[in-house]
Design an enzyme around this catalytic site. Sequence first.
Site, PDB file in Angstrom:
ATOM      1  N   GLU A 139     -28.276  32.454  34.535  1.00  0.00           N
ATOM      2  CA  GLU A 139     -28.158  33.956  34.294  1.00  0.00           C
ATOM      3  C   GLU A 139     -28.506  34.819  35.185  1.00  0.00           C
ATOM      4  O   GLU A 139     -27.714  35.734  35.520  1.00  0.00           O
ATOM      5  CB  GLU A 139     -29.427  34.306  33.066  1.00  0.00           C
ATOM      6  CG  GLU A 139     -28.847  33.842  31.706  1.00  0.00           C
ATOM      7  CD  GLU A 139     -29.207  32.676  31.407  1.00  0.00           C
ATOM      8  OE1 GLU A 139     -29.555  31.895  32.205  1.00  0.00           O
ATOM      9  OE2 GLU A 139     -28.709  32.128  30.210  1.00  0.00           O
ATOM     10  N   HIS A 208     -36.567  32.715  21.172  1.00  0.00           N
ATOM     11  CA  HIS A 208     -35.482  33.605  20.729  1.00  0.00           C
ATOM     12  C   HIS A 208     -35.394  34.733  19.955  1.00  0.00           C
ATOM     13  O   HIS A 208     -34.391  35.156  19.326  1.00  0.00           O
ATOM     14  CB  HIS A 208     -34.524  32.350  19.976  1.00  0.00           C
ATOM     15  CG  HIS A 208     -34.266  31.274  20.577  1.00  0.00           C
ATOM     16  ND1 HIS A 208     -34.765  30.271  21.058  1.00  0.00           N
ATOM     17  CD2 HIS A 208     -32.779  31.117  21.298  1.00  0.00           C
ATOM     18  CE1 HIS A 208     -34.029  29.431  21.775  1.00  0.00           C
ATOM     19  NE2 HIS A 208     -32.821  29.955  22.014  1.00  0.00           N
TER      20      HIS A 208
END
Lengths: 403, 437
Positions: A139, A208
């Site tokens: 990322e 998450h």
Amino acid sequence: MATLFQGVGAVTPFSASSSLDSNKLLLPSRKSLSISDSRGSIFVYRSDALNLKAATRKQDLLIPNAVATKGETSTSAKSGHELLLFEALHEGLEEEMERDPRVCVMGEDVGHYGGSYKVTKGLAEKYGDLRVLDTPIAENSFTGMGIGAAMTGLRPIVEGMNMGFLLLAFNQISNNCGMLHYTSGGQFTIPIVIRGPGGVGRQLGAEHSQRLESYFQSIPGIQMVACSTPYNAKGLMKAAIRSENPVILFEHVLLYNLKERIPDEEYVLSLEEAEMVRPGEHITILTYSRMRYHVMQAAKTLVNKGYDPEVIDIRSLKPFDLYTIGCSVKKTHRVLIVEECMRTGGIGASLTAAITENFHDYLDAPIVCLSSQDVPTPYAGTLEEWTVVQPAQIVSAVEQLCQ
Amino acid sequence: MSFSATNFAQPRPVPVGIRSNEKSLSSDPFRFRFRGSPSFLGSPHSLRFNPTPPLKLAIPHSRRSPAAAVTDVSNGKMVKSSANMLITKEEGLELYEDMILGRFFEDMCAQMYYRGKMFGFVHLYNGQEAVSTGFIKLLKKEDTVVSTYRDHVHALSKGVPARAVMSELFGKATGCCRGQGGSMHMFSKEHNLIGGFAFIGEGIPVATGAAFSSKYRREVLKEASADHVTLAFFGDGTCNNGQFYECLNMAALWKLPIIFVVENNLWAIGMSHLRATSDPEIWKKGPAFGMAGVHVDGMDVLKVREVAKEAIERARRGDGPTLVECETYRFRGHSLADPDELRDPAEKARYAARDPISALKKYMIENKLANEQELKSIEKKIDEVLDDAVEYSDESPLPPRSQLLENVFADPKGFGIGPDGKYRCEDPKFTQGTAHV
């Protein structure tokens, strides 16, 4: 179960996720809603549970109604086309890619897989592997790569598979994305869009279920918007891509399957404006993203109890639309903020400060901010439910404020 | 396609804290049983008293056959320069002038810093000029350079005027970044210099993005002339950072037109490269990702130029990235705030003897490419350029209050809608106000 007619710009979803029985519809009479003539008609939608895996979740209450955002939107039921929120994002993205060949997408599984939430479905086949780039799992580096590409003339959209993963890209987002336009003395622009699903889902676990808007909000030089309906999802996606500023577009995992009818003709929304969801007189409720639906659910109860809440979806998390908010505060004199962010240092905290600074004289009561608990989101369904603000809490907060 | 681990230069012994001339050496570097051996791998103490410095190449520093260190990777043969000289007179003078500009500029920076004209962290490049000159002078204007905080000389080599760099350092409005960047953030759109980054490693993904842009233009936008390459400069310390490896992977995967130039000056502030890195030979990490890895003597501008030429051509052809490790040294401390007491004076002396500028001078004079006079006149010219730069910077105005809020957003609507319903930026007094959203 069919959906009833709908108008442009209005929406009604609910938080039900079960594919088993999403068929319960309630149609209150117009009278009980105390709707004045300018308010428009009632619209009902059904949400599919296509991609959500938790099929056996306890059924939530359905709130079927919402109120049109603009009284004059009495377009015929047949104009526009119906689609789900992720399809609206897809449509906006595809239109922009068609319009400008410099627009490209980078992220994990955006290409051949079509995107984890199918927002980029079919685009790689159409535009090629370089324009819809499947990146390795890095990322920080591919966000930096997007920034470098933006500085050298492209208009990339970086997709975080889950917004939480962008924590790994924080270095690039804070140091480069936000700062380089300024540090270079205005020489380089960074027209990048960073988007992805975040928020508390259905028992996805703590990592998450993060809400990154609070972490990013202090970074100077970026704009943040949160979409909540298919209409504003498409409009904000297009606006974000066309903007010369770096924009972070927050989507919500649970809202991808909302269905709405949106116009056929092209439209772009303003990144800095808030959306009036339900005009009212007694209290201003400011919210964004998924909490909009909890608020609307609570609004139904409140209306039945005789209250008249004004609901505003702030949409622009940074900068705040102080005009819309201010007009509302001047009218109702009471503010309730309902957000999914954490209490500490969240969007609500900043909003409270901004309203107090600017509209203190207009307030009749202290600003109440309902946020998620400052806990890592637990896995257990019951605990998760208590982490997030529920409609019942909103109702009691309004009752308390309006005493 | 497979890349063997052969490098362009002759392999060096893997440096560890223990030297092979000591008895009972085992292959396990962690078995310390030797007199004078460190308690942990490669402490500066042990390096200081090492009779044979671990990282020095055994190649004699001979200018007469500079091509001896450059090996043709494709067929494993040594490349012999077709002519006697590697450079023409014009090229030689250009290289010399660029290195002199870099050296004198940095010396002037130090002077100005101690006179209180500039503040903060200033990182000087003395000693490493061969790398900057060797690479950047081969680039076109449209090629991109990405640097780190040690970026003054990269900016100068790329063509940013000395005036613009100096006034940026002074924090004046006429600086290349309007005084908003400073020493560590040199940017120039005109010369395609995209930074200047303060955190190590964070420029490498940006460089990868610039290279991606170039490839995108060629393949998606079908611009036939888009063969721009990107150079990413960074140090040995950065080579232990995740962003480095992630970008090596992506660059090799997509065959991006980028060259990763490692300026290995052995020291990351006070951390010796040997103490921080399990395998200190950085060039070997290229083949691990499927790209060419080259090691070159970074104190020799001609050797650097040879390697750079090959790497740049490879990138322009579309054959992918190269990792070039330049063995170099900084004569000054990490920054002007660094007392530089940790490094061994003998090591410094050894490298001072390999000063790239005096080496090039010697080469040019011995090979009759230039005489003392011409080189002296170049130095004089640079002196004048710098005096002018300092004078210009002194006389330049400081940034006004109104500049504070400009450039935060490319589109200032990003400051939002104020309570009065108008965009904040529409207020004519906006830039005199405060920034909040």
